[in-house]
Design a protein around this motif. Structure first.
Motif, mmCIF file in Angstrom:
data_model
loop_
_atom_site.group_PDB
_atom_site.id
_atom_site.type_symbol
_atom_site.label_atom_id
_atom_site.label_comp_id
_atom_site.label_asym_id
_atom_site.label_seq_id
_atom_site.Cartn_x
_atom_site.Cartn_y
_atom_site.Cartn_z
ATOM 1 N N LYS A 15 0.705 -1.378 0.018
ATOM 2 C CA LYS A 15 -0.012 -0.042 -0.052
ATOM 3 C C LYS A 15 0.709 1.297 0.299
ATOM 4 N N PRO A 16 0.644 2.150 -0.813
ATOM 5 C CA PRO A 16 1.623 3.277 -0.968
ATOM 6 C C PRO A 16 1.449 4.032 0.343
ATOM 7 N N ARG A 17 2.446 4.928 0.896
ATOM 8 C CA ARG A 17 2.506 5.827 1.956
ATOM 9 C C ARG A 17 1.591 6.941 1.711
ATOM 10 N N ARG A 18 0.776 7.535 2.705
ATOM 11 C CA ARG A 18 0.031 8.602 2.596
ATOM 12 C C ARG A 18 0.774 9.977 2.112
ATOM 13 N N THR A 19 0.511 10.618 1.246
ATOM 14 C CA THR A 19 1.023 11.868 0.966
ATOM 15 C C THR A 19 1.033 13.156 1.872
ATOM 16 N N VAL A 20 0.068 13.008 2.946
ATOM 17 C CA VAL A 20 0.027 14.002 4.106
ATOM 18 C C VAL A 20 -0.165 13.280 5.343
ATOM 19 N N ASN A 21 0.521 13.526 6.632
ATOM 20 C CA ASN A 21 0.261 12.964 7.778
ATOM 21 C C ASN A 21 -0.724 13.857 8.694
ATOM 22 N N MET A 26 4.014 17.026 4.460
ATOM 23 C CA MET A 26 4.347 16.315 3.709
ATOM 24 C C MET A 26 5.437 15.310 3.689
ATOM 25 N N THR A 27 6.404 15.732 4.490
ATOM 26 C CA THR A 27 7.210 14.782 4.721
ATOM 27 C C THR A 27 7.461 14.406 6.222
ATOM 28 N N TRP A 28 7.665 13.287 6.609
ATOM 29 C CA TRP A 28 8.209 12.874 8.035
ATOM 30 C C TRP A 28 8.652 11.654 8.092
ATOM 31 N N LEU A 29 9.409 11.306 9.348
ATOM 32 C CA LEU A 29 9.887 10.228 9.685
ATOM 33 C C LEU A 29 9.367 9.087 10.572
ATOM 34 N N GLN A 33 5.394 0.682 12.555
ATOM 35 C CA GLN A 33 4.662 0.168 11.713
ATOM 36 C C GLN A 33 3.039 1.185 11.685
ATOM 37 N N TYR A 34 2.767 1.894 12.483
ATOM 38 C CA TYR A 34 1.939 2.462 12.717
ATOM 39 C C TYR A 34 1.789 3.992 12.337
ATOM 40 N N ALA A 35 0.735 4.569 11.538
ATOM 41 C CA ALA A 35 0.728 5.919 11.244
ATOM 42 C C ALA A 35 0.784 6.922 12.521
ATOM 43 N N ASP A 36 1.548 7.930 12.314
ATOM 44 C CA ASP A 36 1.336 8.995 13.147
ATOM 45 C C ASP A 36 1.622 8.637 14.753
ATOM 46 N N GLY A 60 11.167 5.585 -0.455
ATOM 47 C CA GLY A 60 12.062 6.757 -0.186
ATOM 48 C C GLY A 60 11.522 8.035 0.859
ATOM 49 N N SER A 61 10.255 7.817 1.276
ATOM 50 C CA SER A 61 9.732 8.765 2.125
ATOM 51 C C SER A 61 10.400 9.290 3.500
#
Length: 209
Positions: A15-21, A26-29, A33-36, A60-61
């Motif tokens: 599944k592609p990574r979200r474009t915004v958290n 728009m970018t974050w590390l 395995q969990y979002a945010d 590459g995010s």
């Protein structure tokens, strides 16, 4: 089926990574395995002016985020599909490069040195540490930082066929292994999962000083 083919098949189905958290960034590390969830890039110290290598760079995010903070980055991944996705999304970002190559092959052939080496659910989890860690250590600048994350021992999750064994280790085992390969100031811990989730994340940081 080769290692590259196995990982490529896995990558195509990911599944592609979200474009915004959740914060609208728009970018974050993301180490877990969990979002945010979990710590951010401060685990690594300052990024500006540092040369970063990511082993198993995926889309590459994570690496792109460090480059936006002033680092220069090289991401290597064994799956050709990963490089394609990374270049499509981040190819115009100055100071960022991606290559399709297996981690130990790259480290054995390059003469570059790096200030930061990352492996987020990447090569450190899948390659024998007695093979990989000496290669990483040999390509790190004095005072450099190695940081990696993976699922804790005993956790289960999908992986490509023929991808090899996962190298699950406890925090104590990683401390012993890393120190045995010339790393110091090893900090290995488990990040608790978000509420309602059962599996945490192993996060390890070590110095090449």
């Amino acid at each position: 089926m080769s290692l590259a083919e196995s990982w490529d098949r896995y990558a195509v189905g990911s599944k592609p990574r979200r474009t915004v958290n959740a914060k609208g960034e728009m970018t974050w590390l993301n180490w877990t395995q969990y979002a945010d969830h979990g710590p951010d890039e401060t685990v690594l110290g300052p990024a500006a002016g540092r040369r970063v290598l990511e082993l198993g760079s995926g889309s590459g995010s994570n690496l792109a985020h460090l480059v936006t903070l002033g680092a220069t980055g090289l991401g290597v991944d064994v799956a050709p599909a990963r490089e394609t996705v990374a270049r499509e999304r981040w190819g115009e970002l100055p100071g960022l490069e991606f290559r399709t190559v297996e981690a130990t092959a790259f480290l054995s052939e390059t003469d570059e040195t790096f200030d930061l080496v990352l492996s987020i659910f990447g090569a450190v989890w899948f390659v024998d540490p007695d093979t990989l860690l000496p290669l990483i250590r040999s390509r790190m600048a004095p005072g450099g930082i190695l940081a990696f994350s993976h699922l804790p021992p005993g956790s289960q999750g999908p992986k490509p066929a023929n991808a090899g064994l996962r190298h699950d280790r406890t925090p104590e085992e990683w401390e012993r292994i890393l120190e045995g390969h010339g790393f110091s100031d090893v900090r290995a811990s488990l990040i608790d999962p978000p509420e309602g989730r059962a599996v945490g994340t192993m996060l390890v940081r070590a110095s090449a000083a």
